[in-house]
Enzyme design. Structure first.
Site, PDB file in Angstrom:
ATOM      1  N   CYS A   2      16.235  11.248  31.246  1.00  0.00           N
ATOM      2  CA  CYS A   2      15.467  12.237  31.348  1.00  0.00           C
ATOM      3  C   CYS A   2      16.211  13.649  32.082  1.00  0.00           C
ATOM      4  O   CYS A   2      17.340  13.524  32.373  1.00  0.00           O
ATOM      5  CB  CYS A   2      14.563  11.735  32.450  1.00  0.00           C
ATOM      6  SG  CYS A   2      13.587  10.266  31.894  1.00  0.00           S
ATOM      7  N   ARG A  27      18.170  15.605  26.450  1.00  0.00           N
ATOM      8  CA  ARG A  27      18.174  14.385  27.452  1.00  0.00           C
ATOM      9  C   ARG A  27      16.812  13.436  27.303  1.00  0.00           C
ATOM     10  O   ARG A  27      16.896  12.321  27.806  1.00  0.00           O
ATOM     11  CB  ARG A  27      18.260  14.665  28.772  1.00  0.00           C
ATOM     12  CG  ARG A  27      19.378  15.573  29.352  1.00  0.00           C
ATOM     13  CD  ARG A  27      19.364  15.790  30.890  1.00  0.00           C
ATOM     14  NE  ARG A  27      19.545  15.033  31.537  1.00  0.00           N
ATOM     15  CZ  ARG A  27      20.593  14.593  32.124  1.00  0.00           C
ATOM     16  NH1 ARG A  27      21.886  15.039  31.478  1.00  0.00           N
ATOM     17  NH2 ARG A  27      20.644  13.308  32.887  1.00  0.00           N
ATOM     18  N   TRP A  71      12.867  10.681  28.665  1.00  0.00           N
ATOM     19  CA  TRP A  71      13.048   9.584  27.694  1.00  0.00           C
ATOM     20  C   TRP A  71      12.608   8.354  28.353  1.00  0.00           C
ATOM     21  O   TRP A  71      12.980   7.955  29.346  1.00  0.00           O
ATOM     22  CB  TRP A  71      14.591   9.657  27.802  1.00  0.00           C
ATOM     23  CG  TRP A  71      15.119   8.905  26.506  1.00  0.00           C
ATOM     24  CD1 TRP A  71      15.224   8.983  25.201  1.00  0.00           C
ATOM     25  CD2 TRP A  71      15.710   7.596  26.784  1.00  0.00           C
ATOM     26  NE1 TRP A  71      15.833   7.810  24.600  1.00  0.00           N
ATOM     27  CE2 TRP A  71      16.353   7.071  25.472  1.00  0.00           C
ATOM     28  CE3 TRP A  71      16.075   6.694  27.723  1.00  0.00           C
ATOM     29  CZ2 TRP A  71      16.824   5.682  25.235  1.00  0.00           C
ATOM     30  CZ3 TRP A  71      16.626   5.422  27.581  1.00  0.00           C
ATOM     31  CH2 TRP A  71      16.879   4.953  26.406  1.00  0.00           C
ATOM     32  N   GLY A  98      16.315   7.927  36.034  1.00  0.00           N
ATOM     33  CA  GLY A  98      16.741   6.695  36.366  1.00  0.00           C
ATOM     34  C   GLY A  98      15.725   5.553  36.199  1.00  0.00           C
ATOM     35  O   GLY A  98      14.721   5.663  35.790  1.00  0.00           O
ATOM     36  N   GLU A 469      32.388   5.531  12.919  1.00  0.00           N
ATOM     37  CA  GLU A 469      31.656   7.070  13.791  1.00  0.00           C
ATOM     38  C   GLU A 469      31.038   7.430  12.573  1.00  0.00           C
ATOM     39  O   GLU A 469      29.871   8.005  12.696  1.00  0.00           O
ATOM     40  CB  GLU A 469      32.759   7.433  14.335  1.00  0.00           C
ATOM     41  CG  GLU A 469      32.578   8.852  14.728  1.00  0.00           C
ATOM     42  CD  GLU A 469      31.415   8.890  15.920  1.00  0.00           C
ATOM     43  OE1 GLU A 469      30.920   7.811  16.331  1.00  0.00           O
ATOM     44  OE2 GLU A 469      30.796   9.895  16.165  1.00  0.00           O
ATOM     45  N   LYS A 473      27.135   8.202  13.164  1.00  0.00           N
ATOM     46  CA  LYS A 473      26.278   9.518  12.825  1.00  0.00           C
ATOM     47  C   LYS A 473      25.465   9.631  11.775  1.00  0.00           C
ATOM     48  O   LYS A 473      24.212  10.281  12.133  1.00  0.00           O
ATOM     49  CB  LYS A 473      27.499  10.525  12.486  1.00  0.00           C
ATOM     50  CG  LYS A 473      28.510  11.240  13.484  1.00  0.00           C
ATOM     51  CD  LYS A 473      28.129  12.042  14.454  1.00  0.00           C
ATOM     52  CE  LYS A 473      27.528  11.208  15.576  1.00  0.00           C
ATOM     53  NZ  LYS A 473      28.587  11.052  16.579  1.00  0.00           N
ATOM     54  N   GLU A 476      22.465   7.619  13.286  1.00  0.00           N
ATOM     55  CA  GLU A 476      21.826   8.488  14.399  1.00  0.00           C
ATOM     56  C   GLU A 476      20.982   9.743  13.963  1.00  0.00           C
ATOM     57  O   GLU A 476      19.715   9.641  14.544  1.00  0.00           O
ATOM     58  CB  GLU A 476      22.767   8.701  15.306  1.00  0.00           C
ATOM     59  CG  GLU A 476      22.549   9.536  16.686  1.00  0.00           C
ATOM     60  CD  GLU A 476      23.573   9.840  17.472  1.00  0.00           C
ATOM     61  OE1 GLU A 476      24.682   9.869  16.842  1.00  0.00           O
ATOM     62  OE2 GLU A 476      23.533  10.104  18.715  1.00  0.00           O
ATOM     63  N   HIS A 492      34.121 -10.982   3.077  1.00  0.00           N
ATOM     64  CA  HIS A 492      34.005 -11.924   3.843  1.00  0.00           C
ATOM     65  C   HIS A 492      32.333 -11.915   4.359  1.00  0.00           C
ATOM     66  O   HIS A 492      32.044 -12.602   5.108  1.00  0.00           O
ATOM     67  CB  HIS A 492      34.702 -12.028   5.010  1.00  0.00           C
ATOM     68  CG  HIS A 492      36.231 -12.198   4.761  1.00  0.00           C
ATOM     69  ND1 HIS A 492      36.880 -13.309   4.383  1.00  0.00           N
ATOM     70  CD2 HIS A 492      37.316 -11.239   4.824  1.00  0.00           C
ATOM     71  CE1 HIS A 492      37.981 -13.012   4.217  1.00  0.00           C
ATOM     72  NE2 HIS A 492      38.391 -11.864   4.452  1.00  0.00           N
ATOM     73  N   LYS A 591      20.942  12.084  25.095  1.00  0.00           N
ATOM     74  CA  LYS A 591      22.300  12.637  25.043  1.00  0.00           C
ATOM     75  C   LYS A 591      22.931  11.861  26.067  1.00  0.00           C
ATOM     76  O   LYS A 591      24.062  11.378  25.709  1.00  0.00           O
ATOM     77  CB  LYS A 591      22.449  14.001  25.239  1.00  0.00           C
ATOM     78  CG  LYS A 591      23.769  14.435  25.195  1.00  0.00           C
ATOM     79  CD  LYS A 591      24.261  15.377  23.833  1.00  0.00           C
ATOM     80  CE  LYS A 591      25.922  15.578  23.993  1.00  0.00           C
ATOM     81  NZ  LYS A 591      26.193  15.176  22.630  1.00  0.00           N
TER      82      LYS A 591
HETATM   83  O1  M6R Z   1      28.718  10.761  27.274  1.00  0.00           O
HETATM   84  P1  M6R Z   1      29.174   9.560  26.836  1.00  0.00           P
HETATM   85  O2  M6R Z   1      30.405   9.950  25.945  1.00  0.00           O
HETATM   86  O3  M6R Z   1      29.490   8.540  27.928  1.00  0.00           O
HETATM   87  O4  M6R Z   1      28.212   8.971  25.741  1.00  0.00           O
HETATM   88  C1  M6R Z   1      28.404   7.723  25.095  1.00  0.00           C
HETATM   89  C2  M6R Z   1      27.165   7.553  24.130  1.00  0.00           C
HETATM   90  O5  M6R Z   1      25.930   7.414  24.381  1.00  0.00           O
HETATM   91  C3  M6R Z   1      27.311   8.720  23.072  1.00  0.00           C
HETATM   92  O6  M6R Z   1      28.759   8.908  22.486  1.00  0.00           O
HETATM   93  C4  M6R Z   1      26.386   8.315  21.838  1.00  0.00           C
HETATM   94  O7  M6R Z   1      26.902   7.351  21.298  1.00  0.00           O
HETATM   95  C5  M6R Z   1      26.379   9.626  20.916  1.00  0.00           C
HETATM   96  N1  M6R Z   1      25.138  10.366  21.074  1.00  0.00           N
HETATM   97  C6  M6R Z   1      26.460   9.428  19.680  1.00  0.00           C
HETATM   98  O8  M6R Z   1      26.451  10.569  18.643  1.00  0.00           O
END
Ligand code: M6R
Length: 596
Positions: A2, A27, A71, A98, A469, A473, A476, A492, A591
């Site tokens: 949040c 957020r 969130w 939190g 990665e 992406k 996501e 495998h 985020k």
């Molecule tokens: O702020 P951080 O790098 O600790 O965040 C970690 C993950 O939450 C963040 O990398 C998340 O996987 C991304 N949104 C992916 O694009």
């Protein structure tokens, strides 16, 4: 997670709160709400994004207020569960980022005492606790209520007929912005850049009272805390879209500059100002989540190759609970936001176990910087798009520097090797720019394959985590089911999934794994799967094996993950665009993840 904001000043609070809140929407965007105190208490909230709140809410006159974008964790994303939450008398309003872990027990006893609850949230207990404790001073009431709650939080509280905001935090971010005749509160400085660049970071268990002309901080025992304001160098422009349709695209295109800034000055000074003066390590552990974890996995190859130090990588939430026996004397914690709860917990654990800790972070002054022995900033500038892009590339830049430093301390890098590494690092922004210049081609290919429901990403060695990665992406932001595999593992099990309906993106650069990669590509095409290769310019062989090819400049393979990931970021972006997805705000994702 949040986002919370607060304003106390001479101007109308409502438009300023809304403006700041919009910059925190990355957020969370399940619901939003606003409360304005002063004369009585006005509160309005609604399910959905901030735009929905804005379209419905009435004018709320008053110069002190708080706001929230949610969130959802505890309680469904409904209007009832939206913040601010208030008490039985409707004279207190609270926003929270939190989780209150002991809220069930607290709720039961509050209900027994006659409190009436209007939501399913954990947050509401705090409103009722403050209500019970409020005898006069709001700081006292908040402090007493805090003694009863367990968990992680940033709270901001306003009360009817009072021109103050009282706020506090534990393991969730909270920053105060200092203005002239007005002061602000937010979960993240980017929310405040339009109004001020002077900020004070609130630390765990401190309680701050913010009015239009004063900010006073109390420590955990009630002592007055004096803290210098920090000047933020990010500009408002850095945190705006600047003509791009999405933050993600802007941030992808910022990568040549971001990498340049990340390396700037450091390549030259590493010799005279090493990260670790006189320290040498027998092993390294990298700990992180999500994209930062993938950077860590690439980092393993970089550190092992350049510094010859065995390196393991672990997801933060797993590291914290893993046996001490698997320790390494140097623990590197990677986190863009510097606020990820799992990574902060891991940092504390690593220190408790007696290890030296290094944080690789993007946000200056964020919580991780207080939890580690040494910080390497990635200098990527604010990243607003939920999908991490430029921060991944700059995390890699930081890992190259770290590995070089470790290699020097371990006396395994010759002067010639160092010269060649620094030459390659300096060329990275150009290699990335080459990829950006081909964005139209990547868009055309993404459009061609945008009907696929499943997509596989394969790579070997250092490019295996790059494939992971790329898959992250893709899933996501485009909601296409993307899976990353080490190419040698397909046979495998995963080959069972391969069909003509599932395109395979294969990272096939000319390194010591190239011939094997060609074999793995053939395994896929033999089963009818279309294959899109990411290959070096000048590789004339690859076209015989694949349906389509995207080229990156030929550079030493250890540096190839940087331009290759930019290809995969653009791939995911254009897939999501073709499918009409909300690119900067993917469903169910926030985020900064400040809950465990
Ligand atoms: O702020 P951080 O790098 O600790 O965040 C970690 C993950 O939450 C963040 O990398 C998340 O996987 C991304 N949104 C992916 O694009």
């Amino acid at each position: 997670m949040c986002g919370i904001v607060g304003y106390a000043g001479r101007r109308e609070a409502q438009p300023i709160l809304l403006d700041c809140l919009k910059r925190l929407e990355y957020r969370g965007y399940d619901s939003a709400g606003i409360a304005v105190a002063g004369k009585g208490l006005q509160l309005f909230k609604s399910k959905g994004e901030i735009a929905v709140l804005e379209s419905k809410m009435p004018r709320m006159p008053g110069t002190v207020g708080i706001a929230h974008t949610r969130w959802a964790t505890q309680g469904k994303p409904t209007t009832e569960n939206a913040h601010p939450l208030d008490d039985c008398s409707h004279r207190l309003a609270i926003v929270h980022n939190g989780i209150i872990s002991n809220f069930m027990g607290l709720k039961e006893s509050l209900v027994k005492d006659g409190h009436r609850f209007a939501s399913e949230t954990d947050t509401e207990v705090f409103a009722h606790l403050v209500e019970s404790e409020l005898k006069g001073d709001l700081v006292d009431a908040v402090s007493k209520a805090l003694r009863q709650v367990e968990g992680t939080y940033a709270f901001a509280v306003v009360a009817a007929d009072r021109s103050e905001i009282v706020a506090t935090r534990r393991e969730s971010p909270l920053v105060v912005g200092l203005g002239e005749g007005e002061n602000f509160l937010a979960s993240d400085v980017t929310a405040l850049l339009k109004y001020t660049n002077r900020v004070v970071y609130i630390q765990d268990d401190e309680v701050v009272r913010v009015t239009m002309d004063s900010v006073s901080i109390r420590g955990p025992s009630g002592e007055l805390v004096e803290r210098e304001a920090q000047k933020i160098t990010w500009s408002l422009e850095d945190a705006e879209k600047g003509g791009y349709p999405h933050f993600m695209l802007k941030e992808i295109f910022e990568q040549p500059d971001a990498i340049h800034d990340s390396l700037l000055g450091r390549i030259e000074t590493l010799e005279t100002e090493p990260f670790f003066q006189g320290d040498s390590f027998t092993s390294v552990k990298v700990v992180a989540c999500g994209t930062s974890y993938h950077a860590g996995l690439v980092g393993k190859y970089i550190i092992e190759e350049l510094a010859k130090i065995p390196t393991t990588v672990q997801i933060s939430s797993e590291y914290r609970y893993s046996p001490v026996a698997r320790e390494s004397p140097l623990v590197v914690l990677i986190t863009q936001s510097g606020e990820t709860a799992d990574t902060l917990g891991a940092a504390r654990e690593a220190r408790k176990r007696g290890n030296k800790t290094v944080g690789i972070a993007n946000v200056v002054g964020s919580a991780i910087t207080r939890e580690v022995d040494h910080v390497i900033y990635t200098r990527a500038g604010p990243e607003i798009g939920v999908a991490a892009t430029k921060t991944f590339a700059t995390q890699l830049a930081a890992l190259y520097l770290l590995a070089m430093d470790l290699g020097v301390q371990n006396r395994v890098l010759t002067a010639q090797a160092k010269r060649s590494i620094t030459g390659s690092l300096r060329n990275l922004p150009r290699a990335v720019q080459d990829v950006l210049n081909q964005a139209h081609l990547i868009e055309a290919l993404a459009n061609k394959y945008s009907g696929a429901k499943d997509m596989f990403f394969i790579g070997r060695g250092i490019n295996y985590p790059v494939a992971l990665e790329g898959a992250l992406k893709t899933k996501e932001i485009s909601y296409v089911h993307g899976e990353g595999f080490p190419a040698g593992e397909l046979k495998h099990g995963p080959l069972a999934l391969i069909s003509k309906e599932s395109p395979v993106v294969a990272i096939a650069v000319k390194d010591h794994t190239y011939e094997r990669m060609l074999g793995n590509i053939s395994e896929c095409s033999a089963r009818g799967s279309p294959v899109i290769a990411v290959a070096f310019e000048g590789d004339t062989e690859i076209a015989k094996y694949v349906d389509d090819t995207i080229r990156v400049r030929e550079i030493p393979p250890i540096f190839a993950p940087v331009p290759i990931i930019v290809v995969l970021q653009l791939w995911a972006y254009y897939l999501a665009k073709a499918k009409g997805c909300p690119i900067d705000k993917p469903r169910n994702i926030a985020k900064t993840v400040t809950v465990e």
